[in-house]
Each structure stands twice: as structure tokens, then as C-alpha cells.
Design an enzyme around this catalytic site. Structure first.
Site, PDB file in Angstrom:
ATOM      1  N   VAL A  11       1.012  -1.033   0.032  1.00 29.83           N
ATOM      2  CA  VAL A  11       0.292  -0.145   0.082  1.00 29.83           C
ATOM      3  C   VAL A  11       0.690   1.174  -0.220  1.00 29.83           C
ATOM      4  O   VAL A  11       0.317   2.355  -1.431  1.00 29.83           O
ATOM      5  CB  VAL A  11      -1.075  -0.016   1.024  1.00 29.83           C
ATOM      6  CG1 VAL A  11      -1.712   1.113   1.540  1.00 29.83           C
ATOM      7  CG2 VAL A  11      -1.796  -1.043   1.210  1.00 29.83           C
ATOM      8  N   THR A 122      -5.480  -0.168   6.634  1.00 29.09           N
ATOM      9  CA  THR A 122      -6.389  -1.010   7.269  1.00 29.09           C
ATOM     10  C   THR A 122      -6.510  -1.884   8.276  1.00 29.09           C
ATOM     11  O   THR A 122      -5.834  -2.185   9.477  1.00 29.09           O
ATOM     12  CB  THR A 122      -6.986  -2.253   6.367  1.00 29.09           C
ATOM     13  OG1 THR A 122      -7.224  -2.049   5.450  1.00 29.09           O
ATOM     14  CG2 THR A 122      -7.855  -2.966   6.686  1.00 29.09           C
ATOM     15  N   GLU A 151      -7.275   2.058   2.438  1.00 30.81           N
ATOM     16  CA  GLU A 151      -7.165   1.970   0.861  1.00 30.81           C
ATOM     17  C   GLU A 151      -8.104   1.291   0.276  1.00 30.81           C
ATOM     18  O   GLU A 151      -9.204   0.137   1.044  1.00 30.81           O
ATOM     19  CB  GLU A 151      -5.837   1.231   0.829  1.00 30.81           C
ATOM     20  CG  GLU A 151      -5.344   0.729   1.398  1.00 30.81           C
ATOM     21  CD  GLU A 151      -5.379  -0.636   0.963  1.00 30.81           C
ATOM     22  OE1 GLU A 151      -5.972  -1.542  -0.515  1.00 30.81           O
ATOM     23  OE2 GLU A 151      -5.718  -1.681   1.824  1.00 30.81           O
ATOM     24  N   LEU A 253     -18.580 -12.808  -9.299  1.00 35.97           N
ATOM     25  CA  LEU A 253     -19.963 -13.963  -9.161  1.00 35.97           C
ATOM     26  C   LEU A 253     -18.680 -14.670 -10.313  1.00 35.97           C
ATOM     27  O   LEU A 253     -19.744 -15.414 -10.727  1.00 35.97           O
ATOM     28  CB  LEU A 253     -20.938 -13.253  -9.909  1.00 35.97           C
ATOM     29  CG  LEU A 253     -21.953 -12.659  -8.645  1.00 35.97           C
ATOM     30  CD1 LEU A 253     -23.123 -12.073  -9.564  1.00 35.97           C
ATOM     31  CD2 LEU A 253     -21.972 -12.989  -7.771  1.00 35.97           C
ATOM     32  N   GLY A 256     -14.575 -20.450  -7.709  1.00 31.94           N
ATOM     33  CA  GLY A 256     -13.474 -20.938  -7.781  1.00 31.94           C
ATOM     34  C   GLY A 256     -13.454 -21.837  -6.662  1.00 31.94           C
ATOM     35  O   GLY A 256     -14.371 -21.626  -6.098  1.00 31.94           O
ATOM     36  N   CYS A 263      -6.726  -8.928   1.829  1.00 35.70           N
ATOM     37  CA  CYS A 263      -7.096  -8.299   2.354  1.00 35.70           C
ATOM     38  C   CYS A 263      -8.070  -9.257   3.570  1.00 35.70           C
ATOM     39  O   CYS A 263      -8.790  -9.176   4.428  1.00 35.70           O
ATOM     40  CB  CYS A 263      -7.825  -7.303   1.563  1.00 35.70           C
ATOM     41  SG  CYS A 263      -6.910  -6.485   0.850  1.00 35.70           S
ATOM     42  N   LYS A 266      -7.736 -11.670   6.364  1.00 29.65           N
ATOM     43  CA  LYS A 266      -7.953 -10.913   6.896  1.00 29.65           C
ATOM     44  C   LYS A 266      -9.335  -9.769   8.018  1.00 29.65           C
ATOM     45  O   LYS A 266      -9.087  -9.575   9.153  1.00 29.65           O
ATOM     46  CB  LYS A 266      -6.344  -9.825   6.971  1.00 29.65           C
ATOM     47  CG  LYS A 266      -5.851  -9.088   8.061  1.00 29.65           C
ATOM     48  CD  LYS A 266      -4.992  -8.252   7.640  1.00 29.65           C
ATOM     49  CE  LYS A 266      -4.941  -7.326   6.593  1.00 29.65           C
ATOM     50  NZ  LYS A 266      -5.744  -6.234   7.146  1.00 29.65           N
ATOM     51  N   ARG A 331      -0.223 -15.280  -0.016  1.00 31.15           N
ATOM     52  CA  ARG A 331      -1.172 -14.762   1.254  1.00 31.15           C
ATOM     53  C   ARG A 331      -2.741 -15.703   1.417  1.00 31.15           C
ATOM     54  O   ARG A 331      -3.363 -14.991   0.449  1.00 31.15           O
ATOM     55  CB  ARG A 331      -1.069 -13.923   1.959  1.00 31.15           C
ATOM     56  CG  ARG A 331      -0.081 -12.982   2.827  1.00 31.15           C
ATOM     57  CD  ARG A 331       0.263 -11.773   3.186  1.00 31.15           C
ATOM     58  NE  ARG A 331       0.379 -10.336   2.211  1.00 31.15           N
ATOM     59  CZ  ARG A 331       0.480  -9.256   1.909  1.00 31.15           C
ATOM     60  NH1 ARG A 331       0.059  -8.746   3.577  1.00 31.15           N
ATOM     61  NH2 ARG A 331       0.155  -8.777   1.206  1.00 31.15           N
TER      62      ARG A 331
END
Length: 433
Positions: A11, A122, A151, A253, A256, A263, A266, A331
Site C-alpha cells: 500500500v 486497514t 485504501e 460472481l 472458484g 485483504c 484478514k 497469502r
């Protein structure tokens, strides 16, 4: 405007480079001496399309610089952005705010004149209040304001998102602070990007609420995909049918193997912990988190079933390791759980990813990595597509079949038509199809 960015991670670096490209003078500060040395030498520590060119151009023009010395950078700044990490805290899942609070204390010691402190990280509701308290306690005479400016950057499209955002959220009731932020974001206002001003706590919550809602859309269509497989429908048809409703929209939509990244996992967890603290349960988000966690290993079991139920001592080729294309971020990638499930069942895993191998090696053991996809699939009993990188969308399927020991294609991103694959003789297994 003179801007200091505390933190030169994803970020901080993207935001700093984009602000510099707007014409502001930006200094990115980081305690990691090796990272700063690398940035000064022109090396970019993360993979983000176009970021290397953006950084080098603004360094050349003298608008962007890097340092480990926080004091002078803060003392000369009109606005100081806190863009440090807020990972999930080990043990209880709350956001770890130690880096934010440590930055606030260091900033306080170097403030000179009126300065706007901007929470770009965040953070849970109320973090801005604590940052304000820390600065007041450390520097009682300081003239400052604390603003929330979350962000909304997508990895792989971060520069476009920053320069052409759906909205810019600014959380403050301080007229002087709002004037500074409006000036900083003036280039976006000229381009008619909406700048939304609200209370600081509302801005903090907006980030978490937005990500939780998007995670809910992903999880919803994934569960619909499971139902499609049971009733003989195609989830892509269903997604198209509901996505054309303007009240719903087509984005997020795509069925998967589950969401991952820096993001959604977490932020949904942090939102749940905040809700528990305030005794305001978020049952829908709780279900989303649980379903998504279970889904990733379920995708590994899906591969095992496609191969015939027994995968011990067989080789499986996995294409795509990062949680999404156009990033090297591993991650909470679905590929981790998929591969670990296959390994737990006794399989040997060959893998290829255009950018993620170095990061994957840090979290996955006993995987054989290859520099190109066709080498990875040679002799494998099945090919599994986990991440939809562009160069996986146009594989020579005839060549793929000739390289595989068994023509099993498990397409966890639905990028190939079932009919075409079956026509070529593959045993095809998609999501919700």
C-alpha cells in the site's frame, strides 16, 4: 504538497508512487534497511504491473525518494500517511495494531507545525481515536489532526485503482484536515472520481464492510456452484443470469476455489472480532469465513475424486500458486490448501507460477517447481488450474494431453469449455459445471 509515507510495502509504495505521479513530493520511510537500499537501487520488492516504471520515473523527476530516517521526513511533511501492516494477531484473530501505534508515537516526536496524520492502513473502528490519543500523550503541544483514508487497491490492478478509483473515502470532521486531503486528491476530483467525506469511524468501518460484502458475493456463487453440480446446471450461466441485474452486478460472481490474499481473509476476521467486542454479531460474515475455509481443502478432494479416488504416489501438476493473477502474493492462497490436501493423500506435486514461485517456496514444502508450464505437466496424472494467469488461458490442449500420463484436467477457474476438452479426450472437471 509534501507527503511522507510510513511503510513501503504494497500500500505504501503504490500510494507513494501514485501521489508522486500526481505532482506531490513524496518520501517513503521504512525501517527495513535492505528494502530501502533496494528501492534506492531501482529494485521493486513486490510484483505489481507497471509499478517499476512508475517508481523509476518519479525518482528520476525528483518527486519520490526513500529513507530509513523518519524524523526529518515527518518534520517537513504537510501530511503523514501511516501505511504499515495490520496482520491478524496470533492467538485471537484481532488486527495487530502494534505497528500503527508504534508509528504514531514516532511521528509525534517529530511533528513541527500543523500536520495531518492519515491512517491508510486497514484498521478496526476506533483506531484513529487511539492514534490521536498516543500523539497527544507523546507531544501535548503538537498541532495535528488524524484522518482515516482507507485504501481500496486490488493487487494486479493497484495503479489503475489508485488513479481511477470508484471512490476516495476521507474520514474526518476537522475542516483544516479535510482541506489538506482535498488538495492531495485534487487530481482525482478533476477526473470526477467521487470523494466521499464522512466521520472517521464510518470511514474505518467502510473498508471492512466493503471487503466483507465482496467476500460474501464470492462465497455465495461458490455455494451456488456446488448446487449446480448436483442439479446439472452450469454456474457460469447462472452467474451471467443474475449478474445482469443491476442491483447485483456481475463482478465477484466467478465461481472458484475460494478467496485468499492480503485483504479478504484478514479483514473479514477482524470485522468479526470487532463485532464480538461490541456485541453486534455478524452471522452472515461468520458463515462466509467458515464456508471459504472449508472450500479450499474441498478443492483438493475434488482433484482426488477426479483422478479416481486414490492419488498416492501419483504426480499432479498445479498451475497457478498465487491467490490471484498479476501478483506474487501467496497469502491465504487457495493453492496452499489444495496442494497440502494432495500431499496429505500421498501425491507428488509439480507446480508452476509466472511470478509466485519464490514466495511459494516459503510456505510450501516438497513441491517440485518448474520455470514453464509444459515442463511441469510432463508425466502427471492430472493437471489442476488454480490461478487464472493469462498464459494459462491459451494452452495447447493437444500438447497438454500428449504430456500428461492421464488426460485429467481439473479447471478450478472454469477457463476452458467442457465440450472442447471432452472432444479432445480429457476427463474434465470444472466448478459448478
Amino acid at each position: 504538497m509534501r507527503i511522507t509515507m510510513i511503510g513501503s510495502g504494497y500500500v505504501g509504495l503504490v500510494s507513494g508512487a501514485c501521489f508522486a505521479d500526481f505532482g506531490h513530493t513524496v518520501v517513503c520511510v521504512d525501517k527495513d534497511e535492505r528494502k530501502i537500499a533496494a528501492l534506492k537501487g531501482g529494485a521493486i520488492p513486490i510484483f505489481e504491473p507497471g509499478l517499476d516504471r512508475l517508481v523509476s520515473e518519479n525518482v528520476r523527476r525528483g518527486r519520490l525518494s526513500f529513507t530509513t530516517d523518519l524524523g526529518p521526513a515527518v518534520a517537513e511533511a504537510d501530511a503523514v500517511f501511516i501505511a504499515v501492516g495490520t496482520p491478524s494477531r496470533r492467538g485471537d484473530g484481532h488486527a495487530d495494531l502494534s505497528y500503527v501505534f508504534a508509528a504514531a508515537e514516532e511521528i509525534a516526536r517529530s511533528l513541527t507545525g500543523y500536520t495531518v496524520i492519515v491512517d491508510k492502513s486497514t484498521v478496526p473502528v476506533g483506531t484513529g481515536d487511539e492514534v490521536e490519543r498516543i500523539i497527544h500523550a507523546t507531544a501535548p503541544e503538537a498541532d495535528f489532526a488524524v484522518v482515516s483514508n482507507p485504501e481500496f487497491l486490488r493487487e494486479g490492478a493497484a495503479i489503475e485503482d489508485f488513479k481511477r478509483p470508484d471512490r476516495v473515502v476521507i474520514g474526518s470532521d476537522d475542516p483544516r484536515a479535510l482541506a489538506v486531503l482535498r488538495d492531495i486528491y485534487r487530481p482525482l476530483a478533476i477526473g470526477r472520481s467521487p470523494i466521499v467525506e464522512m466521520g472517521r469511524r464510518a470511514a474505518e468501518l467502510t473498508k471492512y464492510a466493503g471487503n466483507a460484502f465482496l467476500a460474501t458475493k464470492i462465497t455465495f456463487i461458490n455455494e451456488i456452484a456446488d448446487l449446480c453440480e448436483k442439479v446439472g446446471a452450469d454456474v457460469q450461466d447462472v452467474a451471467r443470469g443474475i449478474g445482469l441485474d443491476n442491483r447485483i452486478g456481475a463482478k465477484f460472481l466467478h465461481a472458484g476455489p475460494g478467496y485468499g490474499g492480503s485483504c479478504f481473509p484478514k479483514d473479514t476476521l477482524a470485522l468479526l472480532k470487532t463485532a464480538q467486542d461490541y456485541e453486534a454479531p455478524q452471522r452472515i460474515v461468520e458463515a462466509v469465513v467458515g464456508v471459504n475455509d472449508n472450500r479450499k481443502r474441498a478443492m483438493g478432494r475434488k482433484v482426488i475424486a477426479a483422478v479416481g479416488g486414490d492419488i498416492r504416489d501419483k504426480t499432479v501438476c498445479v498451475l497457478g500458486l498465487t491467490f490471484k493473477p498479476n501478483t506474487d502474493d501467496m497469502r491465504d492462497s487457495p493453492a496452499i490448501a489444495v496442494i497440502q490436501t494432495l500431499q496429505d493423500a500421498g501425491a507428488h506435486v509439480h507446480a508452476h507460477d509466472p511470478e509466485g514461485t519464490e514466495q511459494a517456496q516459503k510456505v510450501l514444502e516438497n513441491v517440485t517447481y518448474f520455470d514453464e508450464p509444459y515442463a511441469a505437466m510432463e508425466g502427471a496424472e492430472a493437471l489442476v488450474i488454480v490461478t487464472e494467469w493469462d498464459n494459462f488461458r491459451a494452452l495447447d490442449l493437444k500438447r497438454v494431453k500428449s504430456l500428461l500420463a492421464a488426460p485429467v484436467l481439473v479447471d478450478l477457474r472454469n477457463i476452458y469449455p467442457r465440450a472442447r476438452c471432452e472432444e479432445l479426450g480429457f476427463t474434465y472437471c470444472g466448478i459448478g459445471r
